[in-house]
Design a protein around this motif. Structure first.
Motif, mmCIF file in Angstrom:
data_model
loop_
_atom_site.group_PDB
_atom_site.id
_atom_site.type_symbol
_atom_site.label_atom_id
_atom_site.label_comp_id
_atom_site.label_asym_id
_atom_site.label_seq_id
_atom_site.Cartn_x
_atom_site.Cartn_y
_atom_site.Cartn_z
ATOM 1 N N LEU A 6 19.038 -57.242 -11.989
ATOM 2 C CA LEU A 6 17.585 -57.294 -12.284
ATOM 3 C C LEU A 6 17.217 -58.563 -11.509
ATOM 4 C CD1 LEU A 6 14.822 -56.291 -13.425
ATOM 5 C CD2 LEU A 6 15.614 -57.373 -15.623
ATOM 6 N N ASN A 7 16.437 -58.712 -10.677
ATOM 7 C CA ASN A 7 16.012 -59.974 -9.956
ATOM 8 C C ASN A 7 14.598 -60.248 -10.604
ATOM 9 O OD1 ASN A 7 18.227 -60.077 -8.309
ATOM 10 N ND2 ASN A 7 17.247 -58.496 -6.748
ATOM 11 N N VAL A 8 14.518 -61.597 -11.018
ATOM 12 C CA VAL A 8 13.360 -62.036 -11.640
ATOM 13 C C VAL A 8 12.962 -63.509 -10.891
ATOM 14 C CG1 VAL A 8 12.343 -62.160 -13.958
ATOM 15 C CG2 VAL A 8 14.672 -61.574 -13.556
ATOM 16 N N ARG A 9 11.863 -63.616 -10.861
ATOM 17 C CA ARG A 9 11.109 -64.648 -10.299
ATOM 18 C C ARG A 9 10.546 -65.584 -11.469
ATOM 19 N NH1 ARG A 9 11.669 -65.355 -4.854
ATOM 20 N NH2 ARG A 9 11.795 -63.212 -3.774
ATOM 21 N N VAL A 10 10.932 -67.004 -11.515
ATOM 22 C CA VAL A 10 10.449 -67.860 -12.725
ATOM 23 C C VAL A 10 10.112 -69.148 -11.984
ATOM 24 C CG1 VAL A 10 11.269 -66.508 -14.579
ATOM 25 C CG2 VAL A 10 12.543 -68.433 -13.853
ATOM 26 N N ASP A 11 9.451 -70.120 -12.906
ATOM 27 C CA ASP A 11 9.353 -71.480 -12.225
ATOM 28 C C ASP A 11 10.507 -72.254 -12.304
ATOM 29 O OD1 ASP A 11 8.937 -72.630 -14.938
ATOM 30 O OD2 ASP A 11 6.850 -71.607 -14.705
ATOM 31 N N GLU A 12 10.533 -73.145 -11.773
ATOM 32 C CA GLU A 12 11.922 -73.861 -11.743
ATOM 33 C C GLU A 12 12.133 -74.658 -13.042
ATOM 34 O OE1 GLU A 12 15.370 -75.387 -11.053
ATOM 35 O OE2 GLU A 12 14.223 -74.141 -9.527
ATOM 36 N N ALA A 13 10.846 -74.934 -13.682
ATOM 37 C CA ALA A 13 11.103 -75.317 -15.291
ATOM 38 C C ALA A 13 11.760 -74.394 -16.204
ATOM 39 C CB ALA A 13 9.900 -75.788 -15.818
ATOM 40 N N THR A 14 11.182 -73.145 -16.150
ATOM 41 C CA THR A 14 11.914 -71.914 -16.869
ATOM 42 C C THR A 14 13.248 -71.946 -16.582
ATOM 43 O OG1 THR A 14 9.573 -71.097 -17.062
ATOM 44 C CG2 THR A 14 11.263 -69.551 -17.527
ATOM 45 N N ALA A 15 13.554 -71.657 -15.256
ATOM 46 C CA ALA A 15 14.932 -71.386 -15.025
ATOM 47 C C ALA A 15 15.911 -72.483 -15.254
ATOM 48 C CB ALA A 15 15.175 -71.516 -13.365
ATOM 49 N N GLU A 16 15.476 -73.858 -15.358
ATOM 50 C CA GLU A 16 16.251 -74.866 -15.816
ATOM 51 C C GLU A 16 16.326 -74.719 -17.356
ATOM 52 O OE1 GLU A 16 18.882 -77.964 -16.138
ATOM 53 O OE2 GLU A 16 18.110 -76.850 -14.152
ATOM 54 N N ALA A 17 15.332 -74.479 -18.148
ATOM 55 C CA ALA A 17 15.576 -74.206 -19.459
ATOM 56 C C ALA A 17 16.386 -73.227 -19.854
ATOM 57 C CB ALA A 17 14.096 -73.990 -20.090
ATOM 58 N N ALA A 18 16.315 -72.096 -19.189
ATOM 59 C CA ALA A 18 17.371 -70.830 -19.376
ATOM 60 C C ALA A 18 18.846 -71.491 -19.239
ATOM 61 C CB ALA A 18 16.899 -69.618 -18.394
ATOM 62 N N ARG A 19 18.893 -72.206 -17.942
ATOM 63 C CA ARG A 19 20.424 -72.613 -17.737
ATOM 64 C C ARG A 19 20.824 -73.726 -18.684
ATOM 65 N NH1 ARG A 19 18.051 -74.101 -12.682
ATOM 66 N NH2 ARG A 19 18.250 -72.187 -11.230
ATOM 67 N N ARG A 20 20.107 -74.462 -19.391
ATOM 68 C CA ARG A 20 20.398 -75.430 -20.281
ATOM 69 C C ARG A 20 20.492 -74.625 -21.687
ATOM 70 N NH1 ARG A 20 16.329 -78.625 -19.086
ATOM 71 N NH2 ARG A 20 15.002 -77.708 -20.635
ATOM 72 N N ARG A 21 19.615 -73.767 -22.003
ATOM 73 C CA ARG A 21 20.049 -73.054 -23.384
ATOM 74 C C ARG A 21 21.232 -72.204 -23.377
ATOM 75 N NH1 ARG A 21 18.530 -74.519 -27.703
ATOM 76 N NH2 ARG A 21 18.135 -72.331 -28.531
ATOM 77 N N ALA A 22 21.679 -71.619 -22.122
ATOM 78 C CA ALA A 22 22.750 -70.773 -21.996
ATOM 79 C C ALA A 22 23.999 -71.681 -22.208
ATOM 80 C CB ALA A 22 22.621 -69.922 -20.728
ATOM 81 N N GLN A 23 23.959 -72.862 -21.600
ATOM 82 C CA GLN A 23 25.102 -73.730 -21.583
ATOM 83 C C GLN A 23 25.194 -74.102 -22.888
ATOM 84 O OE1 GLN A 23 24.611 -77.383 -19.409
ATOM 85 N NE2 GLN A 23 26.866 -77.430 -18.956
ATOM 86 N N GLN A 24 24.268 -74.440 -23.768
ATOM 87 C CA GLN A 24 24.463 -75.103 -25.186
ATOM 88 C C GLN A 24 24.940 -73.823 -25.949
ATOM 89 O OE1 GLN A 24 19.916 -75.776 -25.924
ATOM 90 N NE2 GLN A 24 20.337 -77.882 -25.091
#
Length: 86
Positions: A6-24
């Protein structure tokens, strides 16, 4: 379970937040997003069940009155009473 892409487009801030939360959480971004969607779907299901329960509480007497007339009266011991004896 089979996976689909599933390909989704989000703004960079949302993408970064997702990366950070996943890592946490110690999971991949894919797994993090999957868990969020599953949680959201579960909440919708709970909301529906709660609304249905509230509806039944509000209209319990109406349903009982309506359907009691269609049900044969019960004698002691749980057996239906003979016709004509209510």
């Amino acid at each position: 379970m089979a996976k689909t892409q599933l390909n989704v487009r989000v703004d960079e801030a949302t993408a970064e937040a997702a990366r950070r939360r996943a890592q946490q959480r110690g999971v991949s971004v894919n797994r993090y997003i999957e868990e969020l969607v599953q949680q959201d779907a579960g909440e919708v299901g709970r909301t529906f069940v709660e609304a249905a329960a509230d509806f039944m509480k509000q209209y319990e007497a109406v349903f009982a009155e309506e359907f009691e007339a269609d049900r044969p009266a019960q004698a002691a011991g749980g057996r239906p009473r003979p016709k004509g004896k209510r």
